[in-house]
Enzyme design. Sequence first.
Site, mmCIF file in Angstrom:
data_model
loop_
_atom_site.group_PDB
_atom_site.id
_atom_site.type_symbol
_atom_site.label_atom_id
_atom_site.label_comp_id
_atom_site.label_asym_id
_atom_site.label_seq_id
_atom_site.Cartn_x
_atom_site.Cartn_y
_atom_site.Cartn_z
ATOM 1 N N GLY A 188 17.700 41.320 9.536
ATOM 2 C CA GLY A 188 17.106 40.003 9.318
ATOM 3 C C GLY A 188 15.949 39.932 8.356
ATOM 4 O O GLY A 188 15.479 38.831 8.039
ATOM 5 N N TYR A 219 25.892 37.906 1.429
ATOM 6 C CA TYR A 219 26.467 36.639 1.891
ATOM 7 C C TYR A 219 26.933 35.796 0.700
ATOM 8 O O TYR A 219 26.800 34.576 0.703
ATOM 9 C CB TYR A 219 25.461 35.869 2.769
ATOM 10 C CG TYR A 219 24.974 36.721 3.920
ATOM 11 C CD1 TYR A 219 25.832 37.003 4.988
ATOM 12 C CD2 TYR A 219 23.711 37.309 3.923
ATOM 13 C CE1 TYR A 219 25.422 37.827 6.025
ATOM 14 C CE2 TYR A 219 23.299 38.141 4.961
ATOM 15 C CZ TYR A 219 24.159 38.381 6.003
ATOM 16 O OH TYR A 219 23.768 39.201 7.030
ATOM 17 N N TYR A 265 23.744 26.108 3.348
ATOM 18 C CA TYR A 265 22.376 26.120 3.891
ATOM 19 C C TYR A 265 21.366 25.459 2.955
ATOM 20 O O TYR A 265 20.151 25.681 3.116
ATOM 21 C CB TYR A 265 21.867 27.552 4.101
ATOM 22 C CG TYR A 265 22.776 28.569 4.705
ATOM 23 C CD1 TYR A 265 23.152 28.492 6.053
ATOM 24 C CD2 TYR A 265 23.234 29.641 3.954
ATOM 25 C CE1 TYR A 265 23.957 29.467 6.610
ATOM 26 C CE2 TYR A 265 24.038 30.634 4.518
ATOM 27 C CZ TYR A 265 24.394 30.534 5.846
ATOM 28 O OH TYR A 265 25.178 31.513 6.397
ATOM 29 N N GLU A 285 19.137 47.438 11.409
ATOM 30 C CA GLU A 285 20.444 46.925 10.948
ATOM 31 C C GLU A 285 20.274 45.973 9.760
ATOM 32 O O GLU A 285 20.621 44.786 9.852
ATOM 33 C CB GLU A 285 21.136 46.146 12.075
ATOM 34 C CG GLU A 285 21.500 46.922 13.314
ATOM 35 C CD GLU A 285 22.102 46.026 14.406
ATOM 36 O OE1 GLU A 285 22.006 44.781 14.329
ATOM 37 O OE2 GLU A 285 22.683 46.583 15.354
ATOM 38 N N PRO A 286 19.766 46.433 8.640
ATOM 39 C CA PRO A 286 19.534 45.518 7.518
ATOM 40 C C PRO A 286 20.817 45.153 6.780
ATOM 41 O O PRO A 286 21.698 45.991 6.594
ATOM 42 C CB PRO A 286 18.610 46.323 6.605
ATOM 43 C CG PRO A 286 18.995 47.746 6.857
ATOM 44 C CD PRO A 286 19.361 47.812 8.323
ATOM 45 N N ARG A 340 20.991 41.680 4.338
ATOM 46 C CA ARG A 340 20.478 40.995 3.152
ATOM 47 C C ARG A 340 19.445 41.832 2.376
ATOM 48 O O ARG A 340 19.481 41.882 1.149
ATOM 49 C CB ARG A 340 19.820 39.685 3.608
ATOM 50 C CG ARG A 340 19.423 38.752 2.481
ATOM 51 C CD ARG A 340 18.584 37.584 3.023
ATOM 52 N NE ARG A 340 19.189 36.958 4.180
ATOM 53 C CZ ARG A 340 20.062 35.953 4.135
ATOM 54 N NH1 ARG A 340 20.406 35.429 2.987
ATOM 55 N NH2 ARG A 340 20.563 35.455 5.249
ATOM 56 N N CYS A 373 36.253 20.056 -5.955
ATOM 57 C CA CYS A 373 36.221 18.618 -5.680
ATOM 58 C C CYS A 373 35.450 18.305 -4.398
ATOM 59 O O CYS A 373 36.017 17.890 -3.390
ATOM 60 C CB CYS A 373 37.642 18.084 -5.589
ATOM 61 S SG CYS A 373 38.539 18.438 -7.095
#
Length: 419
Positions: A239, A374, A319, A276-277, A279, A346
């Site tokens: 995170g 991601y 997001y 647990e990286p 990103r 579209c």
Amino acid sequence: MSHFAYVDGVLHAEGVSAVSLAEQFGTPLFVYSRAALTEAYQAYAHACAGHRASVHVAVKANSNLGVLNVFARLGAGFDIVSGGELARVLAAGGQAKDVVFSGVGKSAAEMREALEAGVKCFNVESIPELDRLNAVAAEVGKKARISLRVNPDVDPKTHPYISTGLKANKFGIAFDEARAAYRTAAAFAHLEVVGIDCHIGSQITEIAPYLDALEKLLDLVEQIESDGIAIHHIDVGGGLGITYSKETPPDTGLFVRTLLERIEARGQGHREVYFEPGRSVTGNAGILLTRVEFLKPGAEKNFAIVDAAMNDLARPAMYQAYHAIDPVLERHDMPTRLYDVVGPVCESGDWLGRDRSLAVLPGDLLAIRSAGAYAFAMSSNYNTRPRAAEVMVDDQNVFVVRARETVRELFAGESILPA
Ligand SMILES: *Cc1c(COP(=O)(O)O)cnc(C)c1O
């Protein structure tokens, strides 16, 4: 140091010009830097050295085999959330004994595959999951090593869709029920309790929420052990955030050391600690190259219509995420204008950047930054758009780590009705 930098007015990935990459491999194109991946991973690994601590790269952030292979060669473990990700880790040269299996909805088939492969630990998120795992382990004739994912109910102060450690989230076992859940888990014949885990969210830019979660976890561990259940490892999840724009996340080394010191200060330094990286080890190691198809002046806005779209990079649509967008060729001789950078899909939600000040001409290349996490992993074939190619740059060398999809491949499994 950034491995994506301008040399004589042209953006380069390590020693290779982005213009030549686009010419050779086409656009849209994901470009990863091996040096950037390595540096980001080593920041964790070096801070863990000398401690009982290890790094499990979260596969879901970037599951490309070439990327996973870079981490596997560095000795990484992996955090997976599906049987498919386990297959990828094994195909990329990782080992099941270094894999932790997270996720709220593991199927019996996925549990079986993971047990047979011999994963290190199942991060279990509910009591019904304990039941199912125990039954599958009995069938397979093995004991499943488990950790319970506890929801510490702390606010990571991030986007609601990527906040996972609050009471209202679907993840983990409620903090107040965790001690009892451990007693339940310990009673199963085919389960072996080995640890505890949490994962409070993503793109977190402060250490404080981690320390809040950690303190609660350490209190809980003491209670669980007083019930006679040994906890060998503490998995603090992933995170840690990255800089997309002006965010200032803590330095990785400082983050790791702060958590390890807190655990040691609480007299729990004998336990192993897992990070647990996702990103933070891949996000800024990739860019997405895209070409400007048209410049379209509008009554209220100018649009730069590019050949990448929300199917390639969903984060802005999903997001409202910000990704920096830079021209590959610096045009100092041209005034900038404000553009919305949009794709051909579209949907009005198909935008990649809004109100960006750019000096560009039709046919120019743009680099969408921070596209290593991601990004491809969330890409789709919406509008029957083949997914982009992915390349890995290593100094002067370029390797295609995923070929561009063809339209034929997209409907290869489909058929028309019989006559
Ligand atoms: C997604 C996820 C991670 C990685 O999160 P990042 O924000 O990418 O570091 C780690 N652990 C679990 C359980 C996850 O679901």
